[in-house]
Scaffold this motif. Structure first.
Motif, PDB file in Angstrom:
ATOM      1  N   ALA A 123      37.426 -59.020 -41.474  1.00 29.60           N
ATOM      2  CA  ALA A 123      38.168 -60.506 -41.269  1.00 29.60           C
ATOM      3  C   ALA A 123      36.805 -61.237 -40.675  1.00 29.60           C
ATOM      4  O   ALA A 123      36.317 -60.779 -39.486  1.00 29.60           O
ATOM      5  CB  ALA A 123      39.074 -60.291 -40.389  1.00 29.60           C
ATOM      6  N   ILE A 124      36.374 -62.166 -41.267  1.00 29.98           N
ATOM      7  CA  ILE A 124      35.295 -62.997 -40.829  1.00 29.98           C
ATOM      8  C   ILE A 124      35.642 -64.422 -40.743  1.00 29.98           C
ATOM      9  O   ILE A 124      35.655 -65.042 -39.798  1.00 29.98           O
ATOM     10  CB  ILE A 124      33.766 -62.769 -41.355  1.00 29.98           C
ATOM     11  N   THR A 125      36.384 -64.816 -41.844  1.00 31.58           N
ATOM     12  CA  THR A 125      36.829 -66.211 -41.775  1.00 31.58           C
ATOM     13  C   THR A 125      38.051 -66.604 -40.803  1.00 31.58           C
ATOM     14  O   THR A 125      38.893 -65.988 -40.588  1.00 31.58           O
ATOM     15  CB  THR A 125      37.268 -66.665 -43.286  1.00 31.58           C
ATOM     16  N   GLY A 130      34.485 -70.973 -41.904  1.00 31.22           N
ATOM     17  CA  GLY A 130      34.606 -70.626 -43.185  1.00 31.22           C
ATOM     18  C   GLY A 130      32.977 -70.239 -43.603  1.00 31.22           C
ATOM     19  O   GLY A 130      32.720 -69.010 -43.150  1.00 31.22           O
ATOM     20  N   SER A 131      32.341 -70.987 -44.405  1.00 31.80           N
ATOM     21  CA  SER A 131      30.980 -70.913 -44.725  1.00 31.80           C
ATOM     22  C   SER A 131      30.145 -70.883 -43.371  1.00 31.80           C
ATOM     23  O   SER A 131      29.274 -70.049 -43.587  1.00 31.80           O
ATOM     24  CB  SER A 131      30.503 -71.881 -45.589  1.00 31.80           C
ATOM     25  N   ASP A 132      30.506 -71.362 -42.338  1.00 28.32           N
ATOM     26  CA  ASP A 132      29.755 -71.548 -41.074  1.00 28.32           C
ATOM     27  C   ASP A 132      30.155 -70.335 -40.254  1.00 28.32           C
ATOM     28  O   ASP A 132      30.955 -70.559 -39.262  1.00 28.32           O
ATOM     29  CB  ASP A 132      30.000 -72.774 -40.592  1.00 28.32           C
ATOM     30  N   ILE A 365      34.719 -68.795 -54.692  1.00 25.46           N
ATOM     31  CA  ILE A 365      34.891 -69.499 -53.270  1.00 25.46           C
ATOM     32  C   ILE A 365      34.890 -68.128 -52.354  1.00 25.46           C
ATOM     33  O   ILE A 365      34.322 -68.082 -51.358  1.00 25.46           O
ATOM     34  CB  ILE A 365      36.426 -70.081 -53.175  1.00 25.46           C
ATOM     35  N   GLY A 366      35.614 -66.925 -52.918  1.00 24.23           N
ATOM     36  CA  GLY A 366      35.695 -65.950 -51.688  1.00 24.23           C
ATOM     37  C   GLY A 366      34.424 -65.088 -51.736  1.00 24.23           C
ATOM     38  O   GLY A 366      33.503 -65.266 -52.426  1.00 24.23           O
ATOM     39  N   ASP A 367      34.012 -64.424 -50.343  1.00 27.35           N
ATOM     40  CA  ASP A 367      33.105 -63.854 -50.211  1.00 27.35           C
ATOM     41  C   ASP A 367      31.748 -64.696 -50.217  1.00 27.35           C
ATOM     42  O   ASP A 367      30.557 -64.128 -50.698  1.00 27.35           O
ATOM     43  CB  ASP A 367      32.842 -62.437 -51.035  1.00 27.35           C
ATOM     44  N   GLY A 368      31.802 -65.830 -49.907  1.00 25.27           N
ATOM     45  CA  GLY A 368      30.913 -66.906 -49.937  1.00 25.27           C
ATOM     46  C   GLY A 368      30.863 -67.689 -51.233  1.00 25.27           C
ATOM     47  O   GLY A 368      30.640 -67.108 -52.130  1.00 25.27           O
ATOM     48  N   THR A 369      30.969 -68.934 -51.044  1.00 24.55           N
ATOM     49  CA  THR A 369      31.143 -69.827 -52.004  1.00 24.55           C
ATOM     50  C   THR A 369      29.835 -70.076 -53.171  1.00 24.55           C
ATOM     51  O   THR A 369      28.732 -69.410 -52.452  1.00 24.55           O
ATOM     52  CB  THR A 369      31.400 -71.232 -51.666  1.00 24.55           C
ATOM     53  N   SER A 370      30.050 -70.600 -53.995  1.00 27.77           N
ATOM     54  CA  SER A 370      28.854 -70.601 -54.923  1.00 27.77           C
ATOM     55  C   SER A 370      27.796 -71.399 -54.197  1.00 27.77           C
ATOM     56  O   SER A 370      26.544 -71.249 -54.589  1.00 27.77           O
ATOM     57  CB  SER A 370      29.051 -71.310 -56.366  1.00 27.77           C
ATOM     58  N   GLN A 371      28.257 -72.399 -53.511  1.00 31.72           N
ATOM     59  CA  GLN A 371      27.116 -73.337 -52.905  1.00 31.72           C
ATOM     60  C   GLN A 371      26.612 -72.241 -51.642  1.00 31.72           C
ATOM     61  O   GLN A 371      25.293 -72.592 -51.759  1.00 31.72           O
ATOM     62  CB  GLN A 371      27.904 -74.720 -52.104  1.00 31.72           C
ATOM     63  N   ILE A 372      27.166 -71.465 -51.119  1.00 32.13           N
ATOM     64  CA  ILE A 372      26.424 -70.797 -50.131  1.00 32.13           C
ATOM     65  C   ILE A 372      25.485 -69.512 -50.799  1.00 32.13           C
ATOM     66  O   ILE A 372      24.574 -69.215 -50.233  1.00 32.13           O
ATOM     67  CB  ILE A 372      27.530 -69.945 -49.053  1.00 32.13           C
TER      68      ILE A 372
HETATM   69  C1  LIG Z   1      42.699 -65.351 -51.457  1.00 28.02           C
HETATM   70  C2  LIG Z   1      41.641 -65.237 -50.498  1.00 28.02           C
HETATM   71  C3  LIG Z   1      41.252 -64.064 -49.895  1.00 28.02           C
HETATM   72  C4  LIG Z   1      40.421 -64.230 -48.920  1.00 28.02           C
HETATM   73  N1  LIG Z   1      39.862 -62.965 -48.172  1.00 28.02           N
HETATM   74  C5  LIG Z   1      39.330 -62.796 -47.300  1.00 28.02           C
HETATM   75  C6  LIG Z   1      38.914 -61.606 -46.297  1.00 28.02           C
HETATM   76  O1  LIG Z   1      39.439 -60.607 -46.640  1.00 28.02           O
HETATM   77  N2  LIG Z   1      38.246 -61.939 -45.440  1.00 28.02           N
HETATM   78  C7  LIG Z   1      37.671 -63.056 -44.878  1.00 28.02           C
HETATM   79  O2  LIG Z   1      36.941 -62.962 -43.952  1.00 28.02           O
HETATM   80  N3  LIG Z   1      37.913 -64.002 -45.564  1.00 28.02           N
HETATM   81  C8  LIG Z   1      38.466 -64.061 -46.917  1.00 28.02           C
HETATM   82  N4  LIG Z   1      38.815 -65.270 -47.633  1.00 28.02           N
HETATM   83  C9  LIG Z   1      38.275 -66.471 -47.040  1.00 28.02           C
HETATM   84  C10 LIG Z   1      37.041 -67.099 -47.838  1.00 28.02           C
HETATM   85  O3  LIG Z   1      35.913 -66.072 -48.069  1.00 28.02           O
HETATM   86  C11 LIG Z   1      36.502 -68.344 -47.606  1.00 28.02           C
HETATM   87  O4  LIG Z   1      37.658 -69.328 -48.070  1.00 28.02           O
HETATM   88  C12 LIG Z   1      35.160 -68.594 -48.018  1.00 28.02           C
HETATM   89  O5  LIG Z   1      34.067 -68.131 -47.453  1.00 28.02           O
HETATM   90  C13 LIG Z   1      35.089 -70.193 -47.898  1.00 28.02           C
HETATM   91  O6  LIG Z   1      35.456 -70.628 -46.567  1.00 28.02           O
HETATM   92  P1  LIG Z   1      36.320 -71.907 -46.417  1.00 28.02           P
HETATM   93  O7  LIG Z   1      37.606 -71.711 -47.166  1.00 28.02           O
HETATM   94  O8  LIG Z   1      36.674 -72.230 -44.851  1.00 28.02           O
HETATM   95  O9  LIG Z   1      35.540 -73.215 -46.916  1.00 28.02           O
HETATM   96  P2  LIG Z   1      34.577 -74.088 -46.267  1.00 28.02           P
HETATM   97  O10 LIG Z   1      33.428 -73.280 -45.750  1.00 28.02           O
HETATM   98  O11 LIG Z   1      35.181 -75.134 -45.540  1.00 28.02           O
HETATM   99  O12 LIG Z   1      33.972 -74.976 -47.520  1.00 28.02           O
HETATM  100  C14 LIG Z   1      34.592 -76.050 -48.206  1.00 28.02           C
HETATM  101  C15 LIG Z   1      33.471 -76.446 -49.267  1.00 28.02           C
HETATM  102  O13 LIG Z   1      32.262 -76.837 -48.493  1.00 28.02           O
HETATM  103  C16 LIG Z   1      31.362 -76.246 -49.069  1.00 28.02           C
HETATM  104  N5  LIG Z   1      30.216 -75.962 -48.096  1.00 28.02           N
HETATM  105  C17 LIG Z   1      30.518 -75.724 -46.679  1.00 28.02           C
HETATM  106  N6  LIG Z   1      29.154 -75.731 -46.413  1.00 28.02           N
HETATM  107  C18 LIG Z   1      28.406 -75.965 -47.062  1.00 28.02           C
HETATM  108  C19 LIG Z   1      26.779 -76.178 -47.136  1.00 28.02           C
HETATM  109  N7  LIG Z   1      26.110 -75.805 -45.894  1.00 28.02           N
HETATM  110  N8  LIG Z   1      26.090 -76.557 -48.202  1.00 28.02           N
HETATM  111  C20 LIG Z   1      26.911 -76.831 -49.152  1.00 28.02           C
HETATM  112  N9  LIG Z   1      28.245 -76.869 -49.335  1.00 28.02           N
HETATM  113  C21 LIG Z   1      28.652 -76.258 -48.309  1.00 28.02           C
HETATM  114  C22 LIG Z   1      31.855 -74.889 -49.655  1.00 28.02           C
HETATM  115  O14 LIG Z   1      30.873 -74.522 -50.532  1.00 28.02           O
HETATM  116  C23 LIG Z   1      33.171 -75.493 -50.257  1.00 28.02           C
HETATM  117  O15 LIG Z   1      33.011 -75.917 -51.466  1.00 28.02           O
HETATM  118  C24 LIG Z   1      39.957 -65.212 -48.512  1.00 28.02           C
HETATM  119  C25 LIG Z   1      40.258 -66.568 -49.015  1.00 28.02           C
HETATM  120  C26 LIG Z   1      40.930 -66.328 -50.181  1.00 28.02           C
HETATM  121  C27 LIG Z   1      41.485 -67.802 -50.529  1.00 28.02           C
END
Ligand SMILES: Cc1cc2nc3c(=O)[nH]c(=O)nc-3n(C[C@H](O)[C@H](O)[C@H](O)COP(=O)(O)OP(=O)(O)OC[C@H]3O[C@@H](n4cnc5c(N)ncnc54)[C@H](O)[C@@H]3O)c2cc1C
Length: 385
Positions: A123-125, A130-132, A365-372
């Motif tokens: 658990a990190i999110t 999220g990304s941050d 999206i998961g494990d770091g989005t494509s943008q990240i």
């Molecule tokens: C089904 C599912 C399972 C998951 N399992 C886990 C888990 O087991 N453990 C865990 O810790 N997390 C888990 N996650 C969370 C997942 O890793 C996060 O959703 C993901 O890292 C993105 O974070 P966020 O959803 O808060 O999006 P945000 O960080 O809010 O991002 C929203 C959008 O903004 C973009 N963005 C953000 N910052 C920047 C930047 N600096 N530059 C350019 N674009 C940017 C992103 O790429 C994205 O498009 C899970 C998510 C889902 C949906």
């Protein structure tokens, strides 16, 4: 890179392929519809030896290399991506415990994982982080020989099943650092059932429906100090290391899902007749199928290369992020083309391509989005914002 798989790697791929096609794929539609957690399949995965690949022989594992793991996860995901994520997150969390946990934690959590009677979470999110990652608010306070954890984690995989054993939680250590972004971080393992640790109902999701995803709350959760499994202050860096196993596994899951989409599309293109001919004989349909096949091969090669180099002990941050970025985006494209090849049938839930299209959406999206991933790759190329 050596393109020849060893006999052992081929055997692992073949074993998991047969198992996934015979026992996993036929259940995927029903599990997607009901959202039920497949306890029996988690057990069967262990009997086939999948979870054990990550663990040493003295614990009952087979101590396989990363390449074997990637091959196994690809084949499992070709059967059902939802099960693949349950297994790679569940066993991956255990691999960290095996390396850093106490003998009791290994006995109580890792051994059950290897025999398919346990899973773990990472658990990190958080709702506002999220990304941050640096803005996480979950805190760990050291009080004598105990740690007290408070906070909320969102979208966490695997925490709420009958076999969920523990959650590796990235926390900010309570300290007097002024700038919150400079706080020291750590990873604390919290057993399921700890007073103050609660999980929400399962989220209702677009895809990965039989995997268990929940919000987790920690209200004054107290665990022994030796449940801190990172070096104090190194929690984020070590957490990112854990994410690398997740990223390469998600790349492999994407390749497997995309391959399943191609398998289904080839079969459909041979059977579906329009204008008096199978649609697979029309060049514009062939173009779609060929694009799918080429994307899959490129994604597979990047994923296997990252696994191969990781095994050689290279610094593989760039290769892992490239594999994760390319394979997940390729799988999204392939899943979309798979629906297109199927026409209106592809929009119907009886057809597996409909599920692939929904399941794959989280991969970028998961494990770091494509943008990240792009940010990470830019950094490895020497560019900074
Ligand atoms: C089904 C599912 C399972 C998951 N399992 C886990 C888990 O087991 N453990 C865990 O810790 N997390 C888990 N996650 C969370 C997942 O890793 C996060 O959703 C993901 O890292 C993105 O974070 P966020 O959803 O808060 O999006 P945000 O960080 O809010 O991002 C929203 C959008 O903004 C973009 N963005 C953000 N910052 C920047 C930047 N600096 N530059 C350019 N674009 C940017 C992103 O790429 C994205 O498009 C899970 C998510 C889902 C949906």
């Amino acid at each position: 890179m050596n393109f020849n798989l060893t006999e052992e790697q081929k055997a692992i791929r073949e074993t998991v392929r047969k198992f996934a096609q015979a026992e996993v794929a036929p259940r995927a539609e029903e599990l997607d519809r009901t959202g039920e957690f497949p306890y029996d399949l988690v057990k069967r995965c262990a009997e086939v030896g999948i979870q054990g690949l990550l663990f040493p022989e003295e614990l009952g594992g087979t101590n396989a290399d990363v390449l074997s793991w990637v091959l196994a996860i690809e084949e499992l995901a070709r059967g059902d991506a939802s099960l693949a994520v349950t297994i790679f997150v569940g066993a991956g969390a255990g691999a960290v415990i095996q390396q850093r946990g106490t003998p009791e934690m290994i006995r109580d959590w890792v051994l059950p994982i290897i025999i398919g009677e346990g899973i773990g979470s990472f658990a990190i999110t958080e709702p506002d982080a999220g990304s941050d990652n640096r803005s996480i608010r979950t805190t760990a306070e050291i009080r004598g020989d105990r740690i007290v954890v408070n906070g909320v984690k969102s979208f966490i995989t695997n925490p709420g099943t009958k076999i969920s054993k523990f959650i590796n939680t990235v926390c900010a250590l309570k300290s007097d650092v002024d700038n919150p972004r400079d706080r020291p971080f750590c990873i604390v393992s919290i057993p399921t059932g700890t007073t103050g640790y609660t999980v929400s109902e399962k989220y209702r999701k677009m895809g990965w429906r039989s995997s268990d995803t929940r919000e987790c709350r920690f209200d004054d959760c107290v665990v022994p100090l030796n449940h801190m499994i990172s070096q104090p202050g190194k929690g984020l860096e070590e957490g990112w290391g854990v994410l690398n196993l997740g990223r390469i596994s998600l790349a492999a899951t994407s390749v497997g899902l995309a391959q399943a989409s191609l398998d289904a599309s080839l079969k459909f293109a041979r059977q579906r007749v329009q204008f008096g001919r199978p649609i697979g004989s029309f060049q514009r349909v062939q173009d779609m199928v060929v694009e799918m096949a080429v994307e899959i091969e490129a994604a597979r090669l990047l994923t296997l290369q990252a696994a191969f180099l990781w095994e050689q002990d290279h610094d593989v941050q760039k290769e892992i992020s490239m594999a994760k970025l390319y394979a997940t985006e390729a799988a999204k494209k392939v899943a979309d083309l798979g629906v297109q090849v199927h026409g209106g049938f592809g929009f119907m839930d009886e057809y597996a391509v409909s599920r692939y299209y929904r399941d794959v959406r989280i991969h970028t999206i998961g494990d770091g989005t494509s943008q990240i991933q792009r940010m990470i790759i830019a950094r490895t190329l020497g560019l900074r914002v």
